[in-house]
Motif scaffolding. Structure first.
Motif, PDB file in Angstrom:
ATOM      1  N   ALA A   1       0.967  -1.170  -0.043  1.00  0.00           N
ATOM      2  CA  ALA A   1      -0.182   0.005   0.005  1.00  0.00           C
ATOM      3  C   ALA A   1       0.870   1.288  -0.001  1.00  0.00           C
ATOM      4  CB  ALA A   1      -0.903   0.011   1.133  1.00  0.00           C
ATOM      5  N   TYR A   2       1.985   0.988   0.452  1.00  0.00           N
ATOM      6  CA  TYR A   2       2.863   2.337   0.739  1.00  0.00           C
ATOM      7  C   TYR A   2       4.104   2.181  -0.094  1.00  0.00           C
ATOM      8  CZ  TYR A   2      -0.108   3.112   4.810  1.00  0.00           C
ATOM      9  OH  TYR A   2      -1.079   3.084   5.948  1.00  0.00           O
ATOM     10  N   SER A   3       3.968   1.510  -1.248  1.00  0.00           N
ATOM     11  CA  SER A   3       4.944   1.381  -2.117  1.00  0.00           C
ATOM     12  C   SER A   3       5.671   2.768  -2.766  1.00  0.00           C
ATOM     13  CB  SER A   3       4.900   0.327  -3.296  1.00  0.00           C
ATOM     14  OG  SER A   3       3.624   0.829  -4.147  1.00  0.00           O
ATOM     15  N   ALA A   4       4.758   3.797  -2.977  1.00  0.00           N
ATOM     16  CA  ALA A   4       5.337   4.873  -3.164  1.00  0.00           C
ATOM     17  C   ALA A   4       6.254   5.569  -2.238  1.00  0.00           C
ATOM     18  CB  ALA A   4       4.084   6.011  -3.460  1.00  0.00           C
ATOM     19  N   LEU A   5       6.242   5.122  -1.221  1.00  0.00           N
ATOM     20  CA  LEU A   5       7.408   5.820  -0.357  1.00  0.00           C
ATOM     21  C   LEU A   5       8.637   4.879   0.061  1.00  0.00           C
ATOM     22  CD1 LEU A   5       4.703   6.583   2.665  1.00  0.00           C
ATOM     23  CD2 LEU A   5       5.871   8.250   1.003  1.00  0.00           C
ATOM     24  N   ILE A   6       8.711   3.710  -0.855  1.00  0.00           N
ATOM     25  CA  ILE A   6       9.620   2.961  -0.735  1.00  0.00           C
ATOM     26  C   ILE A   6      10.656   3.031  -1.887  1.00  0.00           C
ATOM     27  CG2 ILE A   6      10.362   0.464  -0.621  1.00  0.00           C
ATOM     28  CD1 ILE A   6       7.487  -0.113   0.604  1.00  0.00           C
ATOM     29  N   GLU A   7      11.849   3.141  -1.490  1.00  0.00           N
ATOM     30  CA  GLU A   7      12.997   3.211  -2.751  1.00  0.00           C
ATOM     31  C   GLU A   7      13.105   1.929  -3.067  1.00  0.00           C
ATOM     32  OE1 GLU A   7      16.140   5.721  -1.339  1.00  0.00           O
ATOM     33  OE2 GLU A   7      14.639   6.765   0.184  1.00  0.00           O
ATOM     34  N   ASP A   8      13.915   1.958  -4.394  1.00  0.00           N
ATOM     35  CA  ASP A   8      14.414   0.863  -5.122  1.00  0.00           C
ATOM     36  C   ASP A   8      15.073  -0.143  -4.199  1.00  0.00           C
ATOM     37  OD1 ASP A   8      12.412   1.556  -6.975  1.00  0.00           O
ATOM     38  OD2 ASP A   8      14.357   2.214  -8.647  1.00  0.00           O
ATOM     39  N   CYS A   9      16.104   0.311  -3.549  1.00  0.00           N
ATOM     40  CA  CYS A   9      16.902  -0.255  -2.513  1.00  0.00           C
ATOM     41  C   CYS A   9      16.887   0.556  -1.284  1.00  0.00           C
ATOM     42  CB  CYS A   9      18.261  -0.277  -3.102  1.00  0.00           C
ATOM     43  SG  CYS A   9      18.699  -1.356  -4.392  1.00  0.00           S
ATOM     44  N   HIS A  10      15.872   0.029  -0.504  1.00  0.00           N
ATOM     45  CA  HIS A  10      15.660   0.824   0.726  1.00  0.00           C
ATOM     46  C   HIS A  10      16.420   0.444   1.887  1.00  0.00           C
ATOM     47  CE1 HIS A  10      12.407   3.696   2.419  1.00  0.00           C
ATOM     48  NE2 HIS A  10      12.934   3.188   3.561  1.00  0.00           N
ATOM     49  N   ALA A  11      16.571  -0.900   2.097  1.00  0.00           N
ATOM     50  CA  ALA A  11      17.224  -1.552   3.385  1.00  0.00           C
ATOM     51  C   ALA A  11      18.020  -2.733   2.821  1.00  0.00           C
ATOM     52  CB  ALA A  11      16.311  -1.425   4.339  1.00  0.00           C
ATOM     53  N   VAL A  12      18.927  -3.101   3.731  1.00  0.00           N
ATOM     54  CA  VAL A  12      19.537  -4.242   3.307  1.00  0.00           C
ATOM     55  C   VAL A  12      19.436  -5.297   4.950  1.00  0.00           C
ATOM     56  CG1 VAL A  12      21.949  -3.626   3.582  1.00  0.00           C
ATOM     57  CG2 VAL A  12      21.518  -5.749   2.544  1.00  0.00           C
ATOM     58  N   LEU A  13      19.348  -6.326   4.755  1.00  0.00           N
ATOM     59  CA  LEU A  13      19.694  -7.246   5.805  1.00  0.00           C
ATOM     60  C   LEU A  13      20.907  -8.155   5.656  1.00  0.00           C
ATOM     61  CD1 LEU A  13      16.093  -8.466   6.705  1.00  0.00           C
ATOM     62  CD2 LEU A  13      17.494  -7.430   8.377  1.00  0.00           C
ATOM     63  N   ASN A  14      21.961  -7.947   6.523  1.00  0.00           N
ATOM     64  CA  ASN A  14      23.125  -8.853   6.405  1.00  0.00           C
ATOM     65  C   ASN A  14      23.171  -9.612   7.581  1.00  0.00           C
ATOM     66  OD1 ASN A  14      24.145  -7.800   3.983  1.00  0.00           O
ATOM     67  ND2 ASN A  14      24.546  -5.922   5.294  1.00  0.00           N
ATOM     68  N   TYR A  15      23.829 -10.892   7.353  1.00  0.00           N
ATOM     69  CA  TYR A  15      24.300 -11.857   8.479  1.00  0.00           C
ATOM     70  C   TYR A  15      25.464 -11.575   8.620  1.00  0.00           C
ATOM     71  CZ  TYR A  15      24.067 -16.241  11.222  1.00  0.00           C
ATOM     72  OH  TYR A  15      24.082 -17.182  12.226  1.00  0.00           O
ATOM     73  N   SER A  16      26.002 -11.558   9.914  1.00  0.00           N
ATOM     74  CA  SER A  16      27.445 -11.307  10.470  1.00  0.00           C
ATOM     75  C   SER A  16      27.575 -11.852  11.887  1.00  0.00           C
ATOM     76  CB  SER A  16      27.917 -10.019  10.140  1.00  0.00           C
ATOM     77  OG  SER A  16      29.134  -9.925  10.584  1.00  0.00           O
ATOM     78  N   SER A  17      28.599 -12.642  12.095  1.00  0.00           N
ATOM     79  CA  SER A  17      29.104 -12.909  13.584  1.00  0.00           C
ATOM     80  C   SER A  17      27.686 -13.743  14.142  1.00  0.00           C
ATOM     81  CB  SER A  17      29.434 -12.007  14.220  1.00  0.00           C
ATOM     82  OG  SER A  17      30.689 -11.450  13.706  1.00  0.00           O
ATOM     83  N   GLY A  18      27.064 -14.573  13.391  1.00  0.00           N
ATOM     84  CA  GLY A  18      25.975 -15.094  14.221  1.00  0.00           C
ATOM     85  C   GLY A  18      24.485 -14.368  14.407  1.00  0.00           C
ATOM     86  N   SER A  19      24.632 -13.016  13.875  1.00  0.00           N
ATOM     87  CA  SER A  19      23.396 -12.145  14.063  1.00  0.00           C
ATOM     88  C   SER A  19      22.937 -11.654  12.746  1.00  0.00           C
ATOM     89  CB  SER A  19      23.576 -11.356  15.026  1.00  0.00           C
ATOM     90  OG  SER A  19      24.002 -11.930  16.360  1.00  0.00           O
ATOM     91  N   TRP A  20      21.648 -11.103  12.497  1.00  0.00           N
ATOM     92  CA  TRP A  20      21.299 -10.170  11.584  1.00  0.00           C
ATOM     93  C   TRP A  20      21.326  -8.884  11.816  1.00  0.00           C
ATOM     94  CZ3 TRP A  20      20.401 -11.841   6.710  1.00  0.00           C
ATOM     95  CH2 TRP A  20      20.193 -13.136   6.275  1.00  0.00           C
ATOM     96  N   PHE A  21      21.611  -8.171  10.809  1.00  0.00           N
ATOM     97  CA  PHE A  21      21.734  -6.596  11.110  1.00  0.00           C
ATOM     98  C   PHE A  21      20.861  -5.955  10.152  1.00  0.00           C
ATOM     99  CE2 PHE A  21      25.171  -8.388  13.439  1.00  0.00           C
ATOM    100  CZ  PHE A  21      25.375  -7.555  14.268  1.00  0.00           C
ATOM    101  N   VAL A  22      20.190  -4.998  10.196  1.00  0.00           N
ATOM    102  CA  VAL A  22      19.614  -4.187   9.136  1.00  0.00           C
ATOM    103  C   VAL A  22      20.248  -2.871   8.931  1.00  0.00           C
ATOM    104  CG1 VAL A  22      17.652  -3.076  10.854  1.00  0.00           C
ATOM    105  CG2 VAL A  22      17.274  -3.362   8.276  1.00  0.00           C
ATOM    106  N   GLU A  23      20.449  -2.536   7.759  1.00  0.00           N
ATOM    107  CA  GLU A  23      20.845  -0.954   7.355  1.00  0.00           C
ATOM    108  C   GLU A  23      20.023  -0.460   6.534  1.00  0.00           C
ATOM    109  OE1 GLU A  23      25.306  -0.954   6.304  1.00  0.00           O
ATOM    110  OE2 GLU A  23      25.260  -3.369   6.682  1.00  0.00           O
ATOM    111  N   ASP A  24      19.894   0.890   6.743  1.00  0.00           N
ATOM    112  CA  ASP A  24      19.031   1.843   6.151  1.00  0.00           C
ATOM    113  C   ASP A  24      19.726   2.493   4.765  1.00  0.00           C
ATOM    114  OD1 ASP A  24      17.368   3.882   5.184  1.00  0.00           O
ATOM    115  OD2 ASP A  24      17.319   4.979   6.859  1.00  0.00           O
ATOM    116  N   LEU A  25      19.384   2.273   3.686  1.00  0.00           N
ATOM    117  CA  LEU A  25      19.876   2.461   2.370  1.00  0.00           C
ATOM    118  C   LEU A  25      18.974   3.872   1.820  1.00  0.00           C
ATOM    119  CD1 LEU A  25      20.959  -0.820   0.870  1.00  0.00           C
ATOM    120  CD2 LEU A  25      22.111   0.457   2.085  1.00  0.00           C
ATOM    121  N   SER A  26      17.979   4.119   2.254  1.00  0.00           N
ATOM    122  CA  SER A  26      17.210   5.161   1.637  1.00  0.00           C
ATOM    123  C   SER A  26      17.520   6.401   1.943  1.00  0.00           C
ATOM    124  CB  SER A  26      15.927   5.160   2.419  1.00  0.00           C
ATOM    125  OG  SER A  26      15.744   5.503   3.869  1.00  0.00           O
TER     126      SER A  26
END
Length: 185
Positions: free
Chosen positions: A119-144
């Motif tokens: 519903a809110y896709s107009a507010l979402i950028e093409d590459c908005h965020a990334v989830l990366n797995y490192s050292s046994g945990s997941w991390f989110v990064e804001d790319l927007s």
């Protein structure tokens, strides 16, 4: 958790009790001259090493189980897109993945979590965020560039703005990409 700690302490006390019995038997054999002094000393030292080793092995096993339980509690296995009422709409499996790009699929960008139909896709950028797995945990990064990411943490229920650096996520956390809700399970 407390029951397992009590159980581990019970094992320690039991081992120490058995060790004490063997040490007393060795002492009385020495006193009655059944064992010669050098053999008795070696036996006592041997029983001490065996007892200490058993206690250490039990404690290591208990700590290992605790680490496995903690890992299982916070382990993220999938992403669940939620509607306005909090009902699941779509899921993405994270098994075997080390990175997932969240955004909108287009000719130039291929994303792993496509939110084009939201519903809110107009507010979402093409590459908005990334989830990366490192050292046994997941991390989110804001790319927007504009709308950012918020995260509602499972441990305190507070919603935080994700800054432009990695933020650790756990199962139960909710990501807000614009106003789109993604539950980590």
């Amino acid at each position: 958790m407390k029951d397992k700690n009590i159980q581990a302490i019970g094992w320690d006390i039991g081992i120490l009790g058995i060790l004490s019995i063997f040490l007393l038997i060795t002492y009385f054999q020495l006193k009655q001259r059944i064992l010669h002094e050098p053999f008795a000393i070696v036996a006592i030292i041997g029983w001490l090493f065996v007892g200490c080793d058993l206690i250490i092995q039990i404690q290591k096993g208990t700590r290992k189980k605790k680490r496995e339980e903690i890992t299982a509690i916070g382990e993220v296995r999938q992403l669940v897109l939620l509607d306005e009422a909090g009902r699941p709409i779509k899921t993405w499996d994270m098994a075997g993945r080390v990175s997932l790009v969240i955004g909108k699929k287009n000719k130039e960008e291929n994303v792993d979590v496509d939110l084009s139909d939201c519903a809110y896709s107009a507010l979402i950028e093409d590459c908005h965020a990334v989830l990366n797995y490192s050292s046994g945990s997941w991390f989110v990064e804001d790319l927007s560039l504009e709308n950012g990411i918020r995260i509602k943490k499972v441990e305190d229920g507070i919603c935080y703005q994700v800054m432009k650096r990695p933020c650790k996520v756990l199962a139960g956390d909710i990501l807000y990409i614009a106003n789109t809700k993604i539950l980590l399970t």
